[in-house]
Design a protein around this motif. Structure first.
Motif, PDB file in Angstrom:
ATOM      1  N   ALA A 138      -6.257  62.505  33.051  1.00 10.67           N
ATOM      2  CA  ALA A 138      -7.664  62.927  33.096  1.00 10.67           C
ATOM      3  C   ALA A 138      -8.319  62.432  34.378  1.00 10.67           C
ATOM      4  N   SER A 186      -9.776  64.686  37.277  1.00  8.33           N
ATOM      5  CA  SER A 186     -11.167  64.516  37.702  1.00  8.33           C
ATOM      6  C   SER A 186     -11.239  64.225  39.189  1.00  8.33           C
ATOM      7  N   LEU A 213     -10.379  67.323  41.149  1.00  4.30           N
ATOM      8  CA  LEU A 213     -11.516  68.248  41.099  1.00  4.30           C
ATOM      9  C   LEU A 213     -12.616  67.768  42.042  1.00  4.30           C
ATOM     10  N   ALA A 214     -12.890  66.465  41.972  1.00  7.75           N
ATOM     11  CA  ALA A 214     -13.938  65.897  42.825  1.00  7.75           C
ATOM     12  C   ALA A 214     -13.542  66.021  44.287  1.00  7.75           C
ATOM     13  N   ALA A 247     -13.823  69.632  45.355  1.00  7.98           N
ATOM     14  CA  ALA A 247     -15.245  69.981  45.428  1.00  7.98           C
ATOM     15  C   ALA A 247     -15.882  69.330  46.655  1.00  7.98           C
ATOM     16  N   ASP A 248     -15.543  68.068  46.904  1.00  3.86           N
ATOM     17  CA  ASP A 248     -16.134  67.361  48.044  1.00  3.86           C
ATOM     18  C   ASP A 248     -15.704  68.005  49.356  1.00  3.86           C
ATOM     19  N   PHE A 277     -14.746  71.048  49.791  1.00  6.96           N
ATOM     20  CA  PHE A 277     -15.416  72.350  49.878  1.00  6.96           C
ATOM     21  C   PHE A 277     -16.861  72.171  50.342  1.00  6.96           C
ATOM     22  N   ARG A 278     -17.518  71.187  49.746  1.00  2.00           N
ATOM     23  CA  ARG A 278     -18.922  70.981  50.089  1.00  2.00           C
ATOM     24  C   ARG A 278     -19.075  70.499  51.529  1.00  2.00           C
ATOM     25  N   ARG A 279     -18.148  69.665  52.006  1.00  3.97           N
ATOM     26  CA  ARG A 279     -18.200  69.220  53.403  1.00  3.97           C
ATOM     27  C   ARG A 279     -18.127  70.423  54.347  1.00  3.97           C
ATOM     28  N   TRP A 317     -18.738  73.544  53.569  1.00  2.00           N
ATOM     29  CA  TRP A 317     -19.919  74.395  53.371  1.00  2.00           C
ATOM     30  C   TRP A 317     -21.105  73.831  54.136  1.00  2.00           C
ATOM     31  N   GLU A 318     -21.311  72.534  54.009  1.00  2.00           N
ATOM     32  CA  GLU A 318     -22.450  71.874  54.660  1.00  2.00           C
ATOM     33  C   GLU A 318     -22.368  72.061  56.180  1.00  2.00           C
ATOM     34  N   SER A 319     -21.171  71.811  56.720  1.00  2.00           N
ATOM     35  CA  SER A 319     -21.021  71.930  58.173  1.00  2.00           C
ATOM     36  C   SER A 319     -21.208  73.373  58.625  1.00  2.00           C
ATOM     37  N   MET A 320     -20.637  74.295  57.839  1.00  2.00           N
ATOM     38  CA  MET A 320     -20.736  75.702  58.233  1.00  2.00           C
ATOM     39  C   MET A 320     -22.193  76.186  58.191  1.00  2.00           C
TER      40      MET A 320
END
Lengths: 457, 473
Positions: free
Chosen positions: B160, B164, B167-168, B171-172, B174-176, B178-181
Motif C-alpha cells: 500500500a 501510494s 502514485l504520489a 502525480a508530483d 506530472f505536476r512539476r 505541468w507547472e513548468s509548462m
C-alpha cells in the motif's frame, strides 16, 4: 467601518498571523474586532499577543456581537492549514470578504473533517466541488493515500462561493479563479510587507560570528519553517556538486525545524554538513539581522498552494537577490533564467530582472547555475538586489496593501450576500443546532429556539 | 477493480465466518472442566494413648508379696494363689492388646500417607488438565489474532505504501512538468503580446508611409488624371442608388423587428465597455446606439439612408447622414473609442472596403475595437437565400478574406465569431436504420450517407452570419 476580522494572530507561528498583526495597525481608522480560535477556552484568547488596531475576541462571541450590533464587513483569512479550520462555519453562514491566501485548501479541509470523524461530510463536499470526478478519490483521501493527489483538486469552491468578494494576492491565481467561478467577484490585492531594513538593529557580521561563518563566505539563506517544501534537499544536492570548486558558499537555514524532516542528517549524507548552518526557530525581531547576514535568499517552494510568499517579499525589500521556483502564479515576475541570461516574465514598463528563477523540471541543474553564478558574480548580486528593492517599493509595500484593502472593504460592504449555490451539501446548510435538537429530542421536549423573539440575542 | 456486489458479498461472508468462529470459541471456553472438590486425606492415626497403654498393661508383678516378710508374706502368697490367676489372664490380654496396637501404628501411618499422596497426585493431574484446556482456548484466541492480522501483514502495508508513493511520485512529476509548462506558456503569451505590439508598430509605420505616398502622388498628379480612378476616390457603395423609403421597407421585411435587432446586437455592447465616442456605421434605426446609451457609452451613428437617420433622431439619438469613408476621413486621427458596422461591409466595393479599413485604423484610438458583422457567404444557404436577396449587396466577403483585410490594415487580436447557427432540426438529417434491417452493407451505406449529410450541412447550413472583432494596438 465596523469590521470583524477572522485570522490567527501571534503568537501563532504562521505567516498569516504575522500578516494580520502587521496589517491591522494600518487599518486602525476602522472599528475592528479580531476573532481568533477559542476552541480551547478563554485562555486561548488571553495568550494572543496584543495587536494594535483591533480588539481581540474569541470566535464564539462573534454571533451575539454581530446580532447585537452588526458588522459592516466580515473578513475571513483562509489558508491551507488547521489554524483556519475554526472560521469555516462562520464564513459559510455570515458572508463577507474572503482573503484566500492559498489557492489550494484540500488538505486542510479534508484533515479538519476527517479529524472530526465527518468523513461523509468530506465526501459530500468533494463530490459537490467536483461532480465529474470519481467519488472514490475522496475515499482515497480518507484512507490517507491522497496527499499529492489533493493538489489536483484544490477545493476552494466553498470559500469562493460563500463570499461577497474574494481577494487573492497573486494575479495568476485571480485569473484562474475568475475563469473557474465566473459569477464570483474575484479581486487581486498586492501583498505588502513592512520594510525590514527599518528594523535592522545589528549588522550581519554579528550573525556570521555567532554561527562561525567566515566574513568572506557567500551566504545563501533560507527563511521560514524548515520543511521538504523549501526544496533544500535539491539545494544541498546542487551544493554537493559545485561545493568543491566554490569553497566560499555557505547555506544558512533560518527557521523552526519540522519534526519529520532532518535537514542536517541529509546534509551529512550528502557530505555538505560543514557548509550548512541551521538556526532553529527565531523570533520575528531577529530576522532583520539574519537578512542582513545573507548574500542571496532562497525562496523555493514545491509543491505550491499558490500562496504569495511574504518571506520572499521581505527579502526583496531588504534588497537581496533571491532565487525562486518558477511557478505559474509568479510567472509574471521579471526573473532571470541563468541558462540563457534572459529575463522571463514582464511587468508593464520594464524588463529588469528582480530575481533568479529555477524551473522544476531542471531544478538541480538550475540551482547549480544559481549557486555558481551568484557566488562568483558580486556585480550581478548587487544589480538583482537593487532591482528587488525597487520592485518592493513599487509593488510590495505594506502601505500599498493597506490602501488596496480600503477598496476591498468598501466593495465588500456594498456587495450583496451571494445566494446559496445549487446542491450545497447538507452540512453546509446546517444551522448549528443539530446537537441541541438531538438532546431536547432525547428529553422529549420541543426545541425551544425555532422562532426566537426579535432581539433575543 | 472489484464490483460493488462482490465487495459486499465478501463482507457478508467474512462477518458470518467471524460470528461462527466467535460462537464456537465461546462454547469451548464454557466447556473447559473446572477443578473438582477432591476428598481430604483421613486424619492422622491417634497414638496419644499408646505410651500410657505400654506403660500400664502390666497389672501383676512377678513377686506379689515383694517387700513383705514373715506371716505377712505367707498370707499374701495364700491370697495370690486364689486371686492371682485372674490378674494374670487380664495381664496376658493387656499384653496382647498393647502388642497389637503397637504393631498396627506403622500400618496406620503408611495408609494415611498413601491416601494423602494419592489425593495430591490426582489434584496435580487435574490442575495440569485445566491448564491444558485454558491454554487451548488461549491458543485458539491467538489464532483469531493471527488470522485477523494476516490481511494486514507488513507485505500488504508495504505494498500500500509503495502504491501510494508511486502514485504520489507520478502525480508530483506530472505536476512539476505541468507547472513548468504553464509558466513557460504564460511567458510565451506575454512574448506574443510583445511581438504583436512590435508588428503593429511596423504595420502602422507602413500604413502611414502608404498614406503619405498616396497624398504625395495625389498632390503631384496632373488635373483631370487623379490617382486611383476617375474620381480619385474608391467607388462609393451602391446603396445610394436605391430609394431610401424602399430600403426601410426592405429592412422591415427581411432584417427583423427592432426588438429582434436589439436582442441580436446586445452581444456587442460589452465589447465597448469603458469606451467613449463609438461610431455605429450603418446605424439603421439606431437599435445599437440605444443600447450603448443605456450603458452610458457616448456614441453616434451614420447612415446614408435619410429615413433611417430621421428614425434615430426621433428616438433622441445622435446620427448623421452621409458616406462612411467621407465621414471617417473628416474625423481627427485617434478620435474614435470604437467602431461597429453591422451588415454594412457587404455593401462596399472591394476598393472602397480596403480604403475604409485603412482610414478606420487611423481614426481609432489605441486599444479601441472594431466590429464588422456581415453575412457568411461560406454558408451556401446564407449566400443564396440572404446575400443575393438584397440587391444592394456589392461583394460577398468570405470570413478568411475579411479577417485578412483587417489584419493587413494593421489591426491586432483579430477574432472571428460565428453567429446565427442554422437550426439543427432544419438541417439535413441522418438516417437511422431500424434494428431489424441492420445488415453490414446497409450499415455501411447508412454511415456513408450520414457522413455526406455532415459534409453537406457543414457547407450549406452552418452559420448565417459572422463578425470579426479586432483591436487597434
Amino acid at each position: 467601518m465596523r469590521i470583524a476580522w477572522f485570522s490567527p494572530l501571534p503568537p501563532h507561528r504562521s505567516g498569516i498571523a504575522a500578516y494580520s498583526a502587521e496589517l491591522l495597525p494600518r487599518l486602525a481608522a476602522h472599528d475592528i474586532e479580531a476573532f481568533v480560535d477559542d476552541a480551547a477556552g478563554h485562555d486561548a484568547i488571553e495568550r494572543v499577543t496584543r495587536v494594535d488596531g483591533a480588539a481581540v475576541r474569541g470566535a464564539h462571541d462573534f454571533p451575539w456581537r454581530h446580532a447585537r450590533r452588526p458588522f459592516d464587513v466580515i473578513v475571513y483569512h483562509v489558508g491551507n492549514s488547521a489554524a483556519h479550520d475554526y472560521l469555516w462555519p462562520y464564513m459559510v453562514r455570515y458572508p463577507g470578504l474572503v482573503v484566500l491566501h492559498d489557492g489550494q485548501l484540500h488538505q486542510a479541509r479534508a484533515q479538519a473533517l476527517i479529524r472530526q470523524r465527518r468523513e461523509s461530510d468530506f465526501r459530500a463536499e468533494f463530490t459537490w466541488c467536483y461532480p465529474d470526478v470519481s467519488p472514490l478519490l475522496a475515499d482515497l483521501v480518507v484512507a490517507g493515500l491522497g496527499a499529492t493527489l489533493c493538489y489536483f483538486w484544490p477545493m476552494v469552491h466553498v470559500p469562493v462561493q460563500a463570499a461577497r468578494v474574494v481577494a487573492v494576492h497573486s494575479g495568476g491565481l485571480a485569473r484562474e479563479l475568475a475563469e473557474a467561478f465566473p459569477g464570483s467577484d474575484i479581486r487581486q490585492v498586492q501583498m505588502g510587507v513592512a520594510d525590514p531594513l527599518a528594523r535592522a538593529s545589528a549588522p550581519g557580521r554579528d550573525v556570521r560570528q555567532r554561527h562561525g561563518i567566515p566574513d568572506a563566505a557567500v551566504v545563501f539563506a533560507s527563511f521560514g519553517r524548515v520543511t521538504p517544501e523549501k526544496s533544500l534537499s535539491a539545494v544541498m544536492r546542487a551544493l554537493a556538486q559545485v561545493g568543491p570548486s566554490l569553497p566560499a558558499i555557505r547555506l544558512l537555514v533560518v527557521g523552526e525545524t519540522a519534526g519529520y524532516y532532518d535537514l542536517m542528517a541529509e546534509a551529512r549524507e550528502l557530505g555538505v554538513a560543514d557548509r550548512v548552518t541551521e538556526t532553529g526557530y527565531l523570533p520575528d525581531d531577529a530576522l532583520p539581522e539574519y537578512l542582513a547576514a545573507a548574500d542571496v535568499c532562497l525562496n523555493l517552494r514545491w509543491p505550491t498552494g499558490r500562496e504569495t510568499s511574504a518571506a520572499w517579499l521581505r527579502c526583496l525589500a531588504a534588497g537581496k537577490p533571491t532565487v525562486i521556483t518558477d511557478l505559474v502564479h509568479t510567472a509574471d515576475v521579471p526573473s532571470l533564467d541563468l541558462r540563457s541570461m534572459k529575463v522571463a516574465g514582464a511587468l508593464p514598463g520594464g524588463h529588469e530582472a528582480v530575481c533568479v528563477h529555477v524551473e522544476l523540471v531542471d531544478e538541480v541543474h538550475m540551482l547549480r547555475l544559481a549557486l555558481r553564478r551568484l557566488t562568483e558574480d558580486a556585480e550581478l548580486r548587487a544589480r538583482l538586489g537593487s532591482a528587488a528593492r525597487r520592485y518592493w517599493e513599487s509593488q510590495g509595500t505594506l502601505e500599498r496593501m493597506a490602501r488596496e484593502y480600503e477598496g476591498l472593504l468598501t466593495a465588500a460592504r456594498a456587495a450583496a450576500d451571494p445566494a446559496a449555490p445549487a446542491g450545497w451539501p447538507a452540512h453546509l446548510r446546517s444551522d448549528g443546532t443539530g446537537l441541541a435538537r438531538a438532546l431536547t429530542s432525547d428529553l422529549g421536549v420541543p426545541f425551544p429556539f425555532d422562532a426566537p423573539a426579535a432581539g433575543r440575542l | 477493480m472489484f464490483a460493488e456486489d462482490d465487495i459486499e458479498r465478501r463482507r457478508v461472508e467474512r462477518e458470518a465466518a467471524d460470528r461462527a468462529y466467535n460462537e464456537a470459541l465461546t462454547a469451548l471456553d464454557g466447556a473447559v472442566p473446572r477443578l473438582p472438590d477432591l476428598p481430604h486425606p483421613p486424619v492422622e492415626y491417634d497414638e496419644s494413648q499408646l505410651p500410657l497403654l505400654n506403660e500400664r498393661w502390666r497389672i501383676a508383678t512377678a513377686d506379689p508379696a515383694a517387700g513383705l516378710t514373715g506371716w505377712r508374706r505367707r498370707v499374701a502368697m495364700a491370697i495370690w494363689r486364689i486371686a492371682g490367676p485372674a490378674f494374670e489372664r487380664q495381664q496376658a490380654f493387656n499384653a496382647a492388646l498393647v502388642d497389637h496396637l503397637n504393631r498396627n501404628v506403622a500400618a496406620h501411618r503408611a495408609t494415611r500417607q498413601s491416601i494423602e499422596a494419592t489425593i495430591g497426585a490426582m489434584r496435580g493431574e487435574l490442575e495440569k488438565l485445566e491448564t491444558f484446556h485454558t491454554t487451548l482456548v488461549l491458543y485458539l484466541q491467538t489464532i483469531t489474532g493471527l488470522v485477523d492480522t494476516k490481511d494486514r501483514s507488513e507485505h500488504f502495508a508495504t505494498l500500500a505504501n509503495l502504491t501510494s508513493a508511486g502514485l504520489a511520485g507520478v502525480a508530483d512529476e506530472f505536476r512539476r512538468h505541468w507547472e513548468s509548462m504553464v509558466a513557460r506558456e504564460q511567458r510565451y503569451v506575454a512574448a506574443v503580446d510583445e511581438l504583436r505590439t512590435s508588428i503593429a508598430s511596423v504595420q502602422q509605420t507602413g500604413l502611414m508611409l502608404k498614406r503619405e505616398l498616396e497624398r504625395g502622388l495625389a498632390a503631384g498628379a496632373p488635373q483631370g488624371a487623379p490617382a486611383g480612378g476617375a474620381s480619385g476616390k474608391p467607388p462609393a457603395p451602391v446603396v445610394d442608388s436605391v430609394n431610401a423609403y424602399k430600403y426601410v421597407a426592405f429592412e422591415n421585411k427581411f432584417r427583423g423587428s427592432e426588438a429582434d435587432i436589439r436582442a441580436r446586437l446586445l452581444q456587442y455592447v460589452e465589447l465597448f465597455d469603458g469606451a467613449d465616442n463609438v461610431l455605429d456605421l450603418g446605424c439603421g434605426r439606431g437599435e445599437f446606439l440605444a443600447l450603448l446609451r443605456e450603458r452610458g457609452i457616448r456614441a453616434h451613428g451614420l447612415d446614408i439612408n435619410h429615413e433611417m437617420i430621421e428614425a434615430c433622431r426621433a428616438a433622441g439619438l445622435e446620427a448623421l447622414e452621409g458616406d462612411a469613408l467621407a465621414h471617417l476621413e473628416s474625423l481627427p486621427d485617434a478620435s474614435l473609442g470604437g467602431l461597429i458596422a453591422v451588415q454594412v461591409v457587404e455593401h462596399f466595393q472591394p476598393a472602397y472596403l480596403t480604403t475604409f479599413l485603412d482610414v478606420a485604423y487611423h481614426k481609432l484610438q489605441p486599444g479601441a475595437r472594431i466590429v464588422l458583422e456581415t453575412l457568411n457567404p461560406s454558408c451556401w444557404f446564407a449566400f443564396f437565400e440572404a446575400y443575393i436577396r438584397d440587391i444592394t449587396h456589392a461583394w460577398p466577403l468570405h470570413p478568411e478574406t475579411l479577417k485578412f483585410l483587417i489584419i493587413a490594415s494593421g489591426f491586432q487580436r483579430v477574432d472571428v465569431r460565428w453567429l446565427s447557427p442554422y437550426p439543427s432540426d432544419a438541417k439535413l438529417q441522418h438516417v437511422e436504420l431500424p434494428a431489424d434491417a441492420r445488415t453490414a452493407s446497409l450499415a455501411a451505406l447508412a454511415q456513408a450517407f450520414n457522413e455526406n449529410v455532415d459534409k453537406a450541412n457543414a457547407v450549406m447550413f452552418s452559420y448565417l452570419d459572422y463578425a470579426v472583432v479586432a483591436e487597434r494596438i
